[in-house]
Design an enzyme around this catalytic site. Structure first.
Site, PDB file in Angstrom:
ATOM      1  N   SER A  49       0.860  -1.193   0.000  1.00  0.00           N
ATOM      2  CA  SER A  49       0.000   0.000   0.000  1.00  0.00           C
ATOM      3  C   SER A  49       0.891   1.237   0.000  1.00  0.00           C
ATOM      4  O   SER A  49       2.094   1.139   0.279  1.00  0.00           O
ATOM      5  CB  SER A  49      -0.890   0.001   1.246  1.00  0.00           C
ATOM      6  OG  SER A  49      -0.070   0.200   2.395  1.00  0.00           O
ATOM      7  N   ASP A  84      -0.644  -1.584  -4.159  1.00  0.00           N
ATOM      8  CA  ASP A  84      -2.044  -1.745  -3.751  1.00  0.00           C
ATOM      9  C   ASP A  84      -2.694  -0.358  -3.644  1.00  0.00           C
ATOM     10  O   ASP A  84      -2.164   0.509  -2.938  1.00  0.00           O
ATOM     11  CB  ASP A  84      -2.044  -2.460  -2.383  1.00  0.00           C
ATOM     12  CG  ASP A  84      -3.413  -2.950  -1.981  1.00  0.00           C
ATOM     13  OD1 ASP A  84      -4.254  -3.193  -2.861  1.00  0.00           O
ATOM     14  OD2 ASP A  84      -3.640  -3.095  -0.754  1.00  0.00           O
ATOM     15  N   HIS A  85      -3.788  -0.149  -4.338  1.00  0.00           N
ATOM     16  CA  HIS A  85      -4.525   1.128  -4.292  1.00  0.00           C
ATOM     17  C   HIS A  85      -3.657   2.354  -4.592  1.00  0.00           C
ATOM     18  O   HIS A  85      -3.643   3.317  -3.808  1.00  0.00           O
ATOM     19  CB  HIS A  85      -5.204   1.321  -2.919  1.00  0.00           C
ATOM     20  CG  HIS A  85      -6.294   0.335  -2.662  1.00  0.00           C
ATOM     21  ND1 HIS A  85      -7.552   0.454  -3.200  1.00  0.00           N
ATOM     22  CD2 HIS A  85      -6.306  -0.802  -1.938  1.00  0.00           C
ATOM     23  CE1 HIS A  85      -8.296  -0.569  -2.812  1.00  0.00           C
ATOM     24  NE2 HIS A  85      -7.566  -1.360  -2.059  1.00  0.00           N
ATOM     25  N   ASP A 106      -6.164   3.091  -8.328  1.00  0.00           N
ATOM     26  CA  ASP A 106      -7.500   3.213  -7.730  1.00  0.00           C
ATOM     27  C   ASP A 106      -7.978   4.656  -7.856  1.00  0.00           C
ATOM     28  O   ASP A 106      -7.696   5.492  -7.003  1.00  0.00           O
ATOM     29  CB  ASP A 106      -7.462   2.765  -6.265  1.00  0.00           C
ATOM     30  CG  ASP A 106      -8.822   2.917  -5.594  1.00  0.00           C
ATOM     31  OD1 ASP A 106      -9.781   3.313  -6.289  1.00  0.00           O
ATOM     32  OD2 ASP A 106      -8.919   2.654  -4.384  1.00  0.00           O
ATOM     33  N   HIS A 179     -12.582  -3.398   3.430  1.00  0.00           N
ATOM     34  CA  HIS A 179     -11.245  -3.519   4.029  1.00  0.00           C
ATOM     35  C   HIS A 179     -11.368  -3.502   5.546  1.00  0.00           C
ATOM     36  O   HIS A 179     -12.209  -2.776   6.089  1.00  0.00           O
ATOM     37  CB  HIS A 179     -10.367  -2.335   3.600  1.00  0.00           C
ATOM     38  CG  HIS A 179     -10.090  -2.301   2.127  1.00  0.00           C
ATOM     39  ND1 HIS A 179     -10.523  -1.301   1.311  1.00  0.00           N
ATOM     40  CD2 HIS A 179      -9.426  -3.180   1.342  1.00  0.00           C
ATOM     41  CE1 HIS A 179     -10.120  -1.543   0.073  1.00  0.00           C
ATOM     42  NE2 HIS A 179      -9.457  -2.677   0.054  1.00  0.00           N
ATOM     43  N   HIS A 207     -11.189  -7.564  -3.011  1.00  0.00           N
ATOM     44  CA  HIS A 207     -10.466  -6.913  -1.907  1.00  0.00           C
ATOM     45  C   HIS A 207     -11.151  -7.258  -0.591  1.00  0.00           C
ATOM     46  O   HIS A 207     -12.247  -7.808  -0.573  1.00  0.00           O
ATOM     47  CB  HIS A 207     -10.467  -5.394  -2.118  1.00  0.00           C
ATOM     48  CG  HIS A 207      -9.481  -4.955  -3.148  1.00  0.00           C
ATOM     49  ND1 HIS A 207      -8.405  -4.155  -2.843  1.00  0.00           N
ATOM     50  CD2 HIS A 207      -9.377  -5.236  -4.467  1.00  0.00           C
ATOM     51  CE1 HIS A 207      -7.697  -3.944  -3.938  1.00  0.00           C
ATOM     52  NE2 HIS A 207      -8.267  -4.591  -4.943  1.00  0.00           N
ATOM     53  N   GLY A 208     -10.497  -6.899   0.509  1.00  0.00           N
ATOM     54  CA  GLY A 208     -11.104  -7.113   1.821  1.00  0.00           C
ATOM     55  C   GLY A 208     -11.295  -8.589   2.121  1.00  0.00           C
ATOM     56  O   GLY A 208     -12.327  -9.006   2.651  1.00  0.00           O
ATOM     57  N   GLY A 209     -10.294  -9.400   1.805  1.00  0.00           N
ATOM     58  CA  GLY A 209     -10.412 -10.860   1.950  1.00  0.00           C
ATOM     59  C   GLY A 209     -10.450 -11.359   3.390  1.00  0.00           C
ATOM     60  O   GLY A 209     -10.872 -12.487   3.646  1.00  0.00           O
ATOM     61  N   THR A 232      -5.547  -7.607   6.819  1.00  0.00           N
ATOM     62  CA  THR A 232      -5.942  -7.530   8.235  1.00  0.00           C
ATOM     63  C   THR A 232      -5.772  -8.867   8.968  1.00  0.00           C
ATOM     64  O   THR A 232      -5.285  -8.904  10.106  1.00  0.00           O
ATOM     65  CB  THR A 232      -7.410  -7.065   8.322  1.00  0.00           C
ATOM     66  OG1 THR A 232      -7.513  -5.811   7.637  1.00  0.00           O
ATOM     67  CG2 THR A 232      -7.872  -6.904   9.752  1.00  0.00           C
TER      68      THR A 232
HETATM   69  P1  13P Z   1      -8.174  -6.761   4.349  1.00  0.00           P
HETATM   70  O1  13P Z   1      -7.249  -5.927   5.160  1.00  0.00           O
HETATM   71  O2  13P Z   1      -9.594  -6.584   4.768  1.00  0.00           O
HETATM   72  O3  13P Z   1      -7.784  -8.187   4.279  1.00  0.00           O
HETATM   73  O4  13P Z   1      -8.127  -6.182   2.851  1.00  0.00           O
HETATM   74  C1  13P Z   1      -6.922  -6.174   2.164  1.00  0.00           C
HETATM   75  C2  13P Z   1      -7.077  -5.523   0.844  1.00  0.00           C
HETATM   76  O5  13P Z   1      -8.092  -5.592   0.197  1.00  0.00           O
HETATM   77  C3  13P Z   1      -5.930  -4.796   0.313  1.00  0.00           C
HETATM   78  O6  13P Z   1      -6.206  -4.159  -0.881  1.00  0.00           O
END
Ligand code: 13P
Length: 282
Positions: A49, A84-85, A106, A179, A207-209, A232
């Protein structure tokens, strides 16, 4: 071997599995991820990121860190260094010049026309340099969201137009994931996912896995997801292990011992995720 994501995600799409993007935060994190994926013999995407980029000392530091670790640890699996982003063309250009092999632009905070314009600029620059590009349509909300604007689900016609006009390699449409930690159960729109897969016909990214249930992840892969981003979850398992170490060992002060106490937990979480995603070496 450092690669871009094109062949990696094309193989995932054809063979219906997904490749994990694990975000890196420091030297140890990078080593844990590389070693765990090498032990499983699967390709991996190291997500960086803009915040991590600054924290770790800029793009050149990140690239030399990854390259030298790969060399020292004898890492032979395909590895992607992916922004990332990325928030602007300039950031994407800067990391590409430093040696990143893939970027996400992004520009989802802008309207569709502006998102297309900025993404096209990045694609034009990146393609000439054999760098893959991911972009976002709709808006994936969550804890990192400065404006706390929440999820804005992607529109399938917008996605079609976006792919047609930008020639982006991979699309991250907002599909209900967020996220950071979920407040309540994740609600993913699988119908929308399938429609976007069919209409765009390029690998999709979720995203946000972290915190998405295993069954939902399996279904998402059936519906076109080829790359799952996880950050996360690794931070949480690492922090839990380190808290336990500090609580149970009042004498410890060596930072190497403290940071390393989260190694097994991170590697276990990575390996479980790889099995769930069905990641293979093609
Ligand atoms: P998480 O932090 O929710 O796993 O998301 C990571 C993400 O999507 C990074 O682009």
């Amino acid at each position: 071997m450092l690669v871009n994501m094109v062949k990696m995600l094309q193989a995932a799409k054809e063979n219906k599995y997904a490749v994990a993007q694990f975000n890196i935060n420091n030297l140890e994190w990078t080593r844990f991820i590389l070693e765990a994926c090498q032990e499983e013999d699967v390709p991996v995407i190291l997500g960086v990121s803009e915040g991590a980029l600054k924290y770790m000392g800029g793009p050149k530091t990140v690239v030399s860190l990854v390259k030298n670790l790969m060399d020292y640890l004898k890492i032979s699996i395909p590895v992607v260094i992916h922004l990332d982003h990325g928030s602007s063309f300039d950031v994407c250009k800067e990391v590409i010049e430093a040696g990143f092999t893939s970027v996400m632009i992004d520009a989802s905070k802008y309207d569709l026309d502006k998102n297309i314009e900025i993404t096209k600029q990045v694609v034009d620059y990146a393609k000439k340099r054999n760098i893959s590009v991911e972009a976002e349509v709709g808006h994936i909300g969550g804890s990192e969201d400065e404006n706390n604007s929440g999820i804005l689900y992607a529109d399938k016609d917008d996605c079609y137009r976006f792919c047609l006009e930008t020639h982006v390699d991979f699309l991250a449409p907002a599909l209900g994931s967020v996220h950071g930690p979920y407040h309540g159960d994740p609600v993913l729109n699988f119908d929308l996912m399938e429609q976007i897969r069919d209409i765009c016909n390029i690998p999709l990214v979720l995203h946000g896995g972290s915190g998405i249930y295993d069954e939902q992840i399996k279904k998402a892969i059936e519906c076109g997801i080829c790359k799952l981003n996880i950050n996360t979850e690794l931070q949480q398992v690492w922090a839990k292990a380190v808290r336990e170490k500090l609580a149970n060992d009042k004498e410890v002060y060596d930072p190497r011992k403290i940071i390393k106490s989260g190694e097994d937990s991170i590697k276990k979480a990575i390996k479980e995720k790889i099995i769930l995603l069905g990641t293979r070496h093609m």
